[in-house]
Motif scaffolding. Structure first.
Motif, PDB file in Angstrom:
ATOM      1  N   LEU A 105       5.418  -7.332-121.621  1.00 39.86           N
ATOM      2  CA  LEU A 105       4.157  -6.671-121.944  1.00 39.86           C
ATOM      3  C   LEU A 105       3.888  -5.551-120.948  1.00 39.86           C
ATOM      4  CD1 LEU A 105       1.779  -6.827-123.958  1.00 39.86           C
ATOM      5  CD2 LEU A 105       0.585  -8.248-122.279  1.00 39.86           C
ATOM      6  N   GLN A 106       3.897  -4.323-121.447  1.00 42.59           N
ATOM      7  CA  GLN A 106       3.593  -3.158-120.606  1.00 42.59           C
ATOM      8  C   GLN A 106       2.728  -2.182-121.394  1.00 42.59           C
ATOM      9  OE1 GLN A 106       7.290  -3.530-121.094  1.00 42.59           O
ATOM     10  NE2 GLN A 106       7.265  -5.103-119.506  1.00 42.59           N
TER      11      GLN A 106
ATOM     12  N   LEU B  58      -2.530 -14.238-115.526  1.00 36.52           N
ATOM     13  CA  LEU B  58      -2.200 -13.972-114.123  1.00 36.52           C
ATOM     14  C   LEU B  58      -3.192 -14.744-113.252  1.00 36.52           C
ATOM     15  CD1 LEU B  58      -2.332 -11.008-115.863  1.00 36.52           C
ATOM     16  CD2 LEU B  58      -0.863 -10.403-113.933  1.00 36.52           C
ATOM     17  N   ILE B  59      -2.674 -15.429-112.241  1.00 36.49           N
ATOM     18  CA  ILE B  59      -3.508 -16.293-111.416  1.00 36.49           C
ATOM     19  C   ILE B  59      -3.282 -15.982-109.942  1.00 36.49           C
ATOM     20  CG2 ILE B  59      -3.929 -18.707-110.723  1.00 36.49           C
ATOM     21  CD1 ILE B  59      -3.297 -19.545-113.580  1.00 36.49           C
ATOM     22  N   ASP B  60      -4.364 -15.991-109.209  1.00 33.00           N
ATOM     23  CA  ASP B  60      -4.369 -15.831-107.758  1.00 33.00           C
ATOM     24  C   ASP B  60      -3.323 -16.759-107.130  1.00 33.00           C
ATOM     25  OD1 ASP B  60      -5.050 -15.715-105.047  1.00 33.00           O
ATOM     26  OD2 ASP B  60      -7.207 -15.696-105.463  1.00 33.00           O
TER      27      ASP B  60
ATOM     28  N   GLY C 127      -5.669  -5.049-124.248  1.00 36.82           N
ATOM     29  CA  GLY C 127      -6.768  -5.273-123.316  1.00 36.82           C
ATOM     30  C   GLY C 127      -6.344  -6.027-122.077  1.00 36.82           C
ATOM     31  N   THR C 128      -7.152  -5.856-121.036  1.00 39.69           N
ATOM     32  CA  THR C 128      -6.921  -6.519-119.757  1.00 39.69           C
ATOM     33  C   THR C 128      -8.263  -7.008-119.226  1.00 39.69           C
ATOM     34  OG1 THR C 128      -7.263  -4.444-118.561  1.00 39.69           O
ATOM     35  CG2 THR C 128      -4.988  -4.996-119.136  1.00 39.69           C
ATOM     36  N   GLY C 129      -8.196  -7.918-118.293  1.00 40.39           N
ATOM     37  CA  GLY C 129      -9.432  -8.364-117.665  1.00 40.39           C
ATOM     38  C   GLY C 129      -9.162  -9.397-116.595  1.00 40.39           C
TER      39      GLY C 129
ATOM     40  N   GLY D 199      -6.631 -13.625-114.352  1.00 40.60           N
ATOM     41  CA  GLY D 199      -6.626 -12.410-115.157  1.00 40.60           C
ATOM     42  C   GLY D 199      -5.796 -12.582-116.418  1.00 40.60           C
ATOM     43  N   PHE D 200      -5.890 -11.588-117.290  1.00 44.09           N
ATOM     44  CA  PHE D 200      -5.100 -11.623-118.515  1.00 44.09           C
ATOM     45  C   PHE D 200      -4.773 -10.205-118.945  1.00 44.09           C
ATOM     46  CE2 PHE D 200      -9.163 -10.514-120.261  1.00 44.09           C
ATOM     47  CZ  PHE D 200      -8.865  -9.761-121.384  1.00 44.09           C
ATOM     48  N   ALA D 201      -3.746 -10.101-119.740  1.00 53.77           N
ATOM     49  CA  ALA D 201      -3.466  -8.885-120.501  1.00 53.77           C
ATOM     50  C   ALA D 201      -2.922  -9.334-121.850  1.00 53.77           C
ATOM     51  CB  ALA D 201      -2.466  -7.982-119.796  1.00 53.77           C
ATOM     52  N   ALA D 202      -3.285  -8.589-122.889  1.00 52.61           N
ATOM     53  CA  ALA D 202      -2.879  -9.007-124.227  1.00 52.61           C
ATOM     54  C   ALA D 202      -2.706  -7.801-125.143  1.00 52.61           C
ATOM     55  CB  ALA D 202      -3.914  -9.968-124.824  1.00 52.61           C
TER      56      ALA D 202
END
Length: 205
Positions: free
Chosen positions: A187-188, A80-82, A39-41, A61-64
Motif C-alpha cells: 500500500l503506497q 500501524l502501532i506505536d 485515507g490515513t489517520g 494508525g491506519f491507511a486504507a
C-alpha cells in the motif's frame, strides 16, 4: 454460543487525512471526490483499556484504499502501532481495529475491508497543535495539517464539520492535509493538500 466480547473503550486525539477535496464528501454521505478512497489517520489514546489491558498513551494508525466508495467495500488496510506497545497492547489494538471486539467505528469499517496487510510497529511522533497537528509512524505513515486558506485573501480559515450521525467522529475541525502519505508493503499513496480533520473521539463496545 459465542464467548462474550471483551469490554473496551478509549478516548483519543484523532487526525485523519484522505484524497478527497476539503471537507470530504463522505461526511455528507456523498461519493468520494475521485470515485475511490485513500485515507490515513491515527488515534493517540489519552485513556483506554481492552479488558484489563491499559492502552493509555499508545498511538494506533491506519491507511486504507477502497476502489470505490467505502461502503462498497473491497478495501485494503494496514494498521500501524506505536513500537512502545507491549505484546498484550499490540494484540488488544489489533483485535479492536479488526472489528472482532465490536464497537464503532471498527465493526462497521471491518465489513468494508477484504485485504488486511501485515501490521507495522514503529516509533511515533504525534504533535497535537490544532489545525497544524501532525503524526508520523516510522517511515511508513505521515499526516501533517495546516489551515485551509481563503482562496481570495490567502488568510487561514476556521471550518468545522458537525456530523451528528457520524460514526468516526461527531464534530471535527476541517483542515488541509499538506501531507497524507503511506509507504507500506502492499500500500503506497500520497495526497498532499486534500481533506483532513482533527478532533477528539470516544469509542467503545
Amino acid at each position: 454460543m459465542n464467548a462474550p466480547q471483551t469490554k473496551w473503550s478509549f478516548e483519543a486525539d484523532f487526525l485523519q487525512a484522505c484524497n478527497c477535496d476539503y471537507g470530504c464528501p463522505c461526511e455528507f454521505s456523498a461519493p468520494p471526490t475521485r470515485g475511490f478512497c485513500e485515507g490515513t489517520g491515527a488515534w493517540r489514546i489519552i485513556q483506554g483499556h481492552f479488558g484489563d489491558v491499559q492502552l493509555d498513551g499508545i498511538t494506533v494508525g491506519f491507511a486504507a484504499h477502497w476502489p470505490n466508495a467505502i461502503h462498497e467495500g473491497n478495501g485494503t488496510l494496514v494498521v500501524l502501532i506505536d513500537e512502545r506497545a507491549n505484546a498484550k497492547q499490540r494484540e488488544a489494538l489489533l483485535t479492536i481495529c479488526s472489528g472482532q471486539a465490536g464497537g464503532l467505528p471498527f465493526e462497521i469499517l471491518a465489513t468494508t475491508i477484504s485485504k488486511v496487510l501485515d501490521p507495522i510497529f514503529a516509533p511515533v511522533d504525534f504533535q497535537l497543535n490544532g489545525r497544524e497537528s501532525s503524526v508520523r509512524i516510522g517511515n511508513a505513515l505521515a499526516v501533517a495539517m495546516e489551515p485551509i486558506k481563503n482562496p481570495v485573501t490567502g488568510e487561514p480559515e476556521s471550518v468545522r464539520v458537525e456530523h451528528a450521525t457520524g460514526f468516526i467522529f461527531k464534530s471535527a475541525e476541517a483542515t488541509s492535509g499538506k501531507e497524507c502519505r503511506i509507504n507500506a508493503p502492499g500500500l503506497q499513496f500520497s495526497w498532499p493538500d486534500k481533506a483532513a480533520f482533527v478532533t477528539r473521539v470516544n469509542y467503545g463496545n
